[in-house]
Structure formats: C-alpha cells, structure tokens
Design a protein around this motif. Structure first.
Motif, PDB file in Angstrom:
ATOM      1  N   ALA A  98     -17.696 -38.733 -10.194  1.00 42.19           N
ATOM      2  CA  ALA A  98     -17.383 -37.585  -9.168  1.00 42.19           C
ATOM      3  C   ALA A  98     -16.941 -36.187  -9.995  1.00 42.19           C
ATOM      4  O   ALA A  98     -17.607 -35.134  -9.503  1.00 42.19           O
ATOM      5  N   VAL A  99     -16.061 -36.282 -10.956  1.00 41.93           N
ATOM      6  CA  VAL A  99     -15.640 -35.171 -11.641  1.00 41.93           C
ATOM      7  C   VAL A  99     -16.813 -34.560 -12.516  1.00 41.93           C
ATOM      8  O   VAL A  99     -17.327 -33.451 -12.400  1.00 41.93           O
ATOM      9  N   TYR A 100     -17.666 -35.323 -13.037  1.00 40.28           N
ATOM     10  CA  TYR A 100     -18.878 -35.140 -13.963  1.00 40.28           C
ATOM     11  C   TYR A 100     -19.531 -34.220 -12.983  1.00 40.28           C
ATOM     12  O   TYR A 100     -20.271 -33.153 -13.299  1.00 40.28           O
ATOM     13  N   ALA A 101     -20.076 -34.739 -11.614  1.00 40.88           N
ATOM     14  CA  ALA A 101     -20.931 -34.280 -10.573  1.00 40.88           C
ATOM     15  C   ALA A 101     -20.613 -33.019 -10.396  1.00 40.88           C
ATOM     16  O   ALA A 101     -21.268 -31.905 -10.244  1.00 40.88           O
ATOM     17  N   GLU A 102     -18.962 -32.949 -10.238  1.00 43.10           N
ATOM     18  CA  GLU A 102     -18.615 -31.553  -9.659  1.00 43.10           C
ATOM     19  C   GLU A 102     -18.531 -30.531 -10.432  1.00 43.10           C
ATOM     20  O   GLU A 102     -18.863 -29.311 -10.278  1.00 43.10           O
ATOM     21  N   VAL A 103     -18.272 -30.913 -11.695  1.00 38.74           N
ATOM     22  CA  VAL A 103     -18.415 -29.918 -12.904  1.00 38.74           C
ATOM     23  C   VAL A 103     -19.836 -29.303 -13.117  1.00 38.74           C
ATOM     24  O   VAL A 103     -19.975 -28.195 -13.314  1.00 38.74           O
ATOM     25  N   ALA A 104     -20.534 -30.451 -13.086  1.00 39.82           N
ATOM     26  CA  ALA A 104     -22.123 -29.819 -13.352  1.00 39.82           C
ATOM     27  C   ALA A 104     -22.546 -28.945 -12.165  1.00 39.82           C
ATOM     28  O   ALA A 104     -23.391 -28.057 -12.550  1.00 39.82           O
ATOM     29  N   LYS A 105     -22.099 -29.148 -11.152  1.00 45.77           N
ATOM     30  CA  LYS A 105     -22.536 -28.285  -9.578  1.00 45.77           C
ATOM     31  C   LYS A 105     -21.768 -27.029  -9.807  1.00 45.77           C
ATOM     32  O   LYS A 105     -22.246 -26.000  -9.711  1.00 45.77           O
ATOM     33  N   ARG A 106     -20.305 -27.218 -10.071  1.00 45.92           N
ATOM     34  CA  ARG A 106     -19.601 -25.872 -10.126  1.00 45.92           C
ATOM     35  C   ARG A 106     -19.527 -24.850 -11.375  1.00 45.92           C
ATOM     36  O   ARG A 106     -19.202 -23.704 -11.046  1.00 45.92           O
ATOM     37  N   LEU A 107     -19.451 -25.572 -12.554  1.00 40.48           N
ATOM     38  CA  LEU A 107     -19.174 -24.669 -13.847  1.00 40.48           C
ATOM     39  C   LEU A 107     -20.457 -23.651 -13.738  1.00 40.48           C
ATOM     40  O   LEU A 107     -20.027 -22.485 -14.383  1.00 40.48           O
ATOM     41  N   PRO A 108     -21.661 -23.924 -13.390  1.00 36.38           N
ATOM     42  CA  PRO A 108     -22.675 -22.904 -13.454  1.00 36.38           C
ATOM     43  C   PRO A 108     -22.439 -21.784 -12.739  1.00 36.38           C
ATOM     44  O   PRO A 108     -22.905 -20.483 -12.925  1.00 36.38           O
TER      45      PRO A 108
END
Length: 146
Positions: A98-108
């Motif tokens: 879940a963290v990994y997916a959210e980072v991939a979504k929000r960091l950009p």
C-alpha cells in the motif's frame, strides 16, 4: 542558488512528500523504507544496512521498533545461522504494498507544475540517475526500493 543548492532543496521536497505519504500509514519514513526494501523477498540484515546507508546498530534499532508492530520478522539463514535475514510479516506485506503504491502515485506530484515535455525529461533523468546508482546490496541483483 547554485546547482548543489537546487539538488539539496529537491531532496527536501522529495523527503517532505515521502514523509506525508508515510504519515498517512502511521509509519516513519525509515519504517516505510524498511518495509518496501523487504516487501518482495527476505534480505540479509548486513546487506540491507549497506543498501540503506545505515549502521548495523541503527538498522537493528529500526527493525526492533518495526517488529514490535509485527510488520517484520528476523530469522537465521538456513545456509549460515550467523546471518540474520529480515522479511515482512503478512501484515507488513500488505502495508508495504500500500505504501509503495501510494508513493508511486503521489511522489510524481512534485513535478506537477512542469509542462508535459519537462515532466517526461524529469522522469527520464530521474530514471537514469537511479539506474546508474549502486542501490542494490552486494549479494542481490534487484534494485533498491524507496
């Protein structure tokens, strides 16, 4: 500001966004990084410390705090009982994904004010930097993770 100053402030922007994502999961950035680093396979503690740029003692303390939340577990290596392996628990795996997916979504989002061409250039340059950096452990062929 010179180039070094810009890179420093870019790291602050990235770290701040990453910390916001982690806080949404009630994790410190260090805990989230640890979970993501072992989410797909167990890793040797010594290799993990080297990959994350931490001392073995600092990593051990981080693992202790994360293990108390039942998100990671330690085990002796089947090949060498002196080697300590770290892996995620089932609950840790779900949280790490879940963290990994959210980072991939929000960091950009840090590049959202750039035009489309600059966003593609930023992605290309960031990818090239990561791909040419030594982020993997000495015994692993997989690249490091956030």
């Amino acid at each position: 500001m010179d180039y070094g100053d810009k890179l420093f402030w870019l790291s602050v922007v990235i770290q701040r966004k990453y910390a916001q994502v982690c806080a949404g999961f009630d994790l410190t950035p260090s805990q989230a990084t640890l979970l993501c680093a072992v989410r797909n396979e167990p890793r040797r503690m010594a290799d993990l410390a080297a990959s994350l740029g931490m001392t073995k003692n600092a990593l051990s303390q981080l693992v202790d705090r994360t293990a108390r939340r039942e998100l990671v577990g330690r085990a002796s290596s089947a090949q060498d009982r002196r080697v300590v392996m770290l892996s995620v628990t089932p609950a840790g795996k779900v949280l790490a994904e879940a963290v990994y997916a959210e980072v991939a979504k929000r960091l950009p989002e840090i590049a959202k004010n750039l035009d489309a061409d600059d966003q593609r250039d930023f992605e290309r340059v960031a990818t090239a930097i990561v791909d040419t950096s030594d982020l993997s452990s000495p015994t692993s062929n997989q690249p490091g993770t956030p």
